[in-house]
Design an enzyme around this catalytic site. Structure first.
Site, PDB file in Angstrom:
ATOM      1  CB  CYS A  78      -5.136   6.245  10.315  1.00  0.00           C
ATOM      2  SG  CYS A  78      -5.364   4.726   9.434  1.00  0.00           S
ATOM      3  CG  ASP A  90       4.244  21.013  10.116  1.00  0.00           C
ATOM      4  OD1 ASP A  90       3.778  19.866  10.013  1.00  0.00           O
ATOM      5  OD2 ASP A  90       5.119  21.305  10.948  1.00  0.00           O
ATOM      6  CG  ASP A 109       2.259   1.664   9.474  1.00  0.00           C
ATOM      7  OD1 ASP A 109       1.844   2.568  10.215  1.00  0.00           O
ATOM      8  OD2 ASP A 109       2.465   1.833   8.258  1.00  0.00           O
ATOM      9  NE  ARG A 147      -0.823  10.132   9.866  1.00  0.00           N
ATOM     10  CZ  ARG A 147      -0.961   9.013   9.184  1.00  0.00           C
ATOM     11  NH1 ARG A 147      -2.095   8.397   9.177  1.00  0.00           N
ATOM     12  NH2 ARG A 147       0.034   8.540   8.481  1.00  0.00           N
ATOM     13  N   PRO A 148      -0.111  16.645  10.784  1.00  0.00           N
ATOM     14  CG  PRO A 148       1.352  18.148  11.819  1.00  0.00           C
ATOM     15  CD  PRO A 148       0.756  16.773  11.954  1.00  0.00           C
ATOM     16  CE  LYS A 199      -2.684   2.490   3.558  1.00  0.00           C
ATOM     17  NZ  LYS A 199      -1.573   3.294   4.056  1.00  0.00           N
ATOM     18  CG  ASN A 200       2.309   2.804   3.592  1.00  0.00           C
ATOM     19  OD1 ASN A 200       1.120   3.032   3.380  1.00  0.00           O
ATOM     20  ND2 ASN A 200       2.808   2.708   4.812  1.00  0.00           N
ATOM     21  NE  ARG A 247      -7.314   4.359   4.919  1.00  0.00           N
ATOM     22  CZ  ARG A 247      -6.382   5.032   5.571  1.00  0.00           C
ATOM     23  NH1 ARG A 247      -6.515   5.236   6.852  1.00  0.00           N
ATOM     24  NH2 ARG A 247      -5.326   5.513   4.970  1.00  0.00           N
TER      25      ARG A 247
HETATM   26  C1  UD1 Z   1       3.759   7.122   6.335  1.00  0.00           C
HETATM   27  C2  UD1 Z   1       2.959   5.879   6.125  1.00  0.00           C
HETATM   28  C3  UD1 Z   1       2.405   5.358   7.452  1.00  0.00           C
HETATM   29  C4  UD1 Z   1       3.526   5.181   8.443  1.00  0.00           C
HETATM   30  C5  UD1 Z   1       4.365   6.452   8.560  1.00  0.00           C
HETATM   31  C6  UD1 Z   1       5.593   6.281   9.431  1.00  0.00           C
HETATM   32  C7  UD1 Z   1       2.058   6.088   3.907  1.00  0.00           C
HETATM   33  C8  UD1 Z   1       0.852   6.275   3.066  1.00  0.00           C
HETATM   34  N1  UD1 Z   1       1.864   6.147   5.216  1.00  0.00           N
HETATM   35  O1  UD1 Z   1       2.880   8.117   6.843  1.00  0.00           O
HETATM   36  O2  UD1 Z   1       1.764   4.104   7.204  1.00  0.00           O
HETATM   37  O3  UD1 Z   1       2.990   4.874   9.702  1.00  0.00           O
HETATM   38  O4  UD1 Z   1       4.823   6.863   7.250  1.00  0.00           O
HETATM   39  O5  UD1 Z   1       6.395   5.254   8.954  1.00  0.00           O
HETATM   40  O6  UD1 Z   1       3.131   5.844   3.421  1.00  0.00           O
HETATM   41  N2  UD1 Z   1       4.606  15.064  10.701  1.00  0.00           N
HETATM   42  C9  UD1 Z   1       4.511  16.408  10.997  1.00  0.00           C
HETATM   43  N3  UD1 Z   1       4.444  17.304   9.943  1.00  0.00           N
HETATM   44  C10 UD1 Z   1       4.507  16.904   8.649  1.00  0.00           C
HETATM   45  C11 UD1 Z   1       4.619  15.522   8.367  1.00  0.00           C
HETATM   46  C12 UD1 Z   1       4.668  14.631   9.412  1.00  0.00           C
HETATM   47  O7  UD1 Z   1       4.465  16.817  12.156  1.00  0.00           O
HETATM   48  O8  UD1 Z   1       4.455  17.750   7.751  1.00  0.00           O
HETATM   49  C13 UD1 Z   1       4.663  14.095  11.825  1.00  0.00           C
HETATM   50  C14 UD1 Z   1       3.440  13.203  11.847  1.00  0.00           C
HETATM   51  O9  UD1 Z   1       2.365  13.808  12.513  1.00  0.00           O
HETATM   52  C15 UD1 Z   1       3.985  11.991  12.574  1.00  0.00           C
HETATM   53  C16 UD1 Z   1       5.430  11.898  12.087  1.00  0.00           C
HETATM   54  O10 UD1 Z   1       5.747  13.206  11.607  1.00  0.00           O
HETATM   55  O11 UD1 Z   1       3.975  12.199  13.955  1.00  0.00           O
HETATM   56  C17 UD1 Z   1       5.644  10.843  11.026  1.00  0.00           C
HETATM   57  O12 UD1 Z   1       4.943  11.172   9.883  1.00  0.00           O
HETATM   58  P1  UD1 Z   1       5.381  10.747   8.407  1.00  0.00           P
HETATM   59  O13 UD1 Z   1       6.707  10.056   8.414  1.00  0.00           O
HETATM   60  O14 UD1 Z   1       5.226  11.953   7.551  1.00  0.00           O
HETATM   61  O15 UD1 Z   1       4.274   9.679   8.083  1.00  0.00           O
HETATM   62  P2  UD1 Z   1       3.290   9.646   6.837  1.00  0.00           P
HETATM   63  O16 UD1 Z   1       4.038   9.949   5.599  1.00  0.00           O
HETATM   64  O17 UD1 Z   1       2.072  10.399   7.154  1.00  0.00           O
END
Ligand code: UD1
Length: 420
Positions: free
Chosen positions: A120, A128, A309, A125-126, A26-27, A401
């Site tokens: 989820c 920014d 995950d 999950r911002p 998926k990812n 999903r």
């Molecule tokens: C991806 C995966 C998810 C996995 C995660 C961590 C996909 C579709 N999803 O999610 O299954 O659990 O990696 O391995 O590939 N954060 C911020 N600001 C941002 C971006 C992230 O604060 O702009 C924080 C998030 O809230 C979280 C952390 O950084 O606490 C990790 O997020 P991130 O690595 O970006 O995960 P995803 O890409 O959302």
């Protein structure tokens, strides 16, 4: 959706035996689908899983003008024409990976308006980091209520230091950078296997990228990419889910096409808990006794550490047995929601901030529980396989999903499980 048609029924308590095929990741597939936009051509994505997040991404690509068709396990994306750059609705707000279209659309048309991506319910999950990085590449972002517009006359390469190695932010920067002017360097890039898959796809389509899978990643902008045929690897999280299931129930299973090289920390944890693991070119064989060995502490980390995950699936397994285990969640601040559902089945878990204290009990007892998100839902299905009697896991749609057909896979492993 009513609980009646949106649930999974499991008669648990038996060991798992048999073989099941591991679906495409998926990812990995979601960013690759978005990246197909950058080719302005026809791409064939092999081993594309039939999961609802993929259907959401198909809907979004179709809405902006691409033509998509399925041929068995292959998804054909004809991205020669793009006519729309406005994205909203359930496919955006219900799935965080819709954010992947940000970098891809900026690279393709230089313009996008979209509702804030969802996903989820596992913390704030911002996005920014995504937006700040894109701004450094010359993107102007205007925020409106619940949505934003991003545009750039010309994307410019830059040096971007991420405050945290975010998977999604790294993917978005890569996609914005492959056709940008000059060189982009990502310092503290995510190293997850899905980043390597995305870079592999883009490189085969003509992009110039160095350092995929390392903290320092360099992308040199090119003028044009071209369509390719590309195979999505097996899903390491789905394979890990079934691996932990057999640790919970005991038995002997074979996970065909499990991406073993991406699963080292997971296999290490499973081996510490008593699993006898054999790796071959075809996949992963796991033999486990019904009683696991106690482990005192597991921490989720960025790759190659233990994946967040698989934290819920692991928690389900640790809820039964000898001793106490602490799980520390370092990636998402709110990912212990499943614990209260496990407690209904008899588990003893105390949550304190980022830590869960799990005291093993002799057995779980089946009852009605509710999935609140994707991986927590999978953890509850594992608990159902381990428990005595019948477990009903409501809100199956969360599980769908990311799992193509979790009942089919568990039936292959001998579980009495069906949708209802
Ligand atoms: C991806 C995966 C998810 C996995 C995660 C961590 C996909 C579709 N999803 O999610 O299954 O659990 O990696 O391995 O590939 N954060 C911020 N600001 C941002 C971006 C992230 O604060 O702009 C924080 C998030 O809230 C979280 C952390 O950084 O606490 C990790 O997020 P991130 O690595 O970006 O995960 P995803 O890409 O959302």
């Amino acid at each position: 959706m009513s609980g009646k048609v949106d649930s999974i029924h499991i008669r648990g308590g038996n060991a798992l035996f048999g073989e099941t095929q591991i679906q495409g990741s998926k990812n990995a597939v979601l960013p690759v689908m978005a990246a197909a936009l950058l080719t302005e051509d026809v791409c064939v994505i092999e081993n594309c899983p039939r999961i609802s997040d993929v259907i959401h991404m198909q809907n979004l690509l179709t809405k902006i003008g691409c033509k998509l068709s399925r041929k068995g396990r292959n998804l054909v994306i004809d991205a020669r024409e793009v006519s729309e750059d406005y994205m909203e609705g359930e496919s955006v707000t219900g799935m965080r990976s819709s954010s992947m279209l940000l970098g891809a659309m900026l690279g393709r048309t230089g313009h996008i308006t979209m509702a804030y991506p969802g996903g989820c319910v596992i913390g704030k999950r911002p996005i920014d980091m995504h937006l700040n990085a894109l701004a450094k590449m010359g993107v102007v972002i205007e925020e409106k209520e619940g949505a934003f517009t991003a545009w750039a006359k010309r994307l410019e390469g830059n040096v971007i230091k991420l405050p945290f190695a975010s998977v999604g932010a790294t993917e978005n920067i890569i996609m914005a950078a492959v056709k940008a002017n000059g060189i982009t360097i990502i310092d503290n890039a995510a190293k997850e296997p899905e980043i390597v898959t995305l870079c592999d796809f883009l490189q085969r389509a003509g992009a110039v990228i160095e350092g995929a899978g390392e903290s320092l990643l360099m992308i040199k902008g090119v003028n044009k990419l071209h369509g390719i045929q590309f195979r999505i690897p097996g899903d390491r999280i789905v394979a890990g889910t079934y691996l932990f299931s057999v640790l919970g129930t005991g038995g002997h299973i074979f996970l065909k096409d499990a991406p073993t090289r991406q699963m080292l920390s997971v296999m290490r944890t499973a081996a510490m808990m008593g699993a006898d693991i054999e790796i071959s070119k075809e996949g992963l064989s796991v033999l486990a006794e019904p009683a696991r060995i106690p482990i005192p502490y597991v921490k989720t980390e960025v790759y190659p550490g233990f994946p967040t995950d698989l934290q819920s699936p692991l928690m389900a397994v640790l809820s039964v047995g000898e001793g106490t285990c602490i799980i520390e969640e370092t990636i998402f601040e709110d990912r212990f929601k499943m614990a209260q559902e496990l407690a209904k089945m008899g588990a003893q878990i105390k949550i304190d901030g980022k830590q869960a204290f799990i005291t093993g009990v002799p057995k779980l007892v089946g009852c009605e529980v509710s999935a609140g998100e994707l991986r927590g839902g999978a953890g509850l299905v594992i608990a159902g396989c381990m428990a005595e009697g019948e477990t009903v896991v409501k809100n199956r749609h969360f599980i769908e999903r990311g799992y193509e057909d979790i009942c089919r896979d568990y039936q292959n492993l001998g579980v009495n499980i069906y949708t209802g």
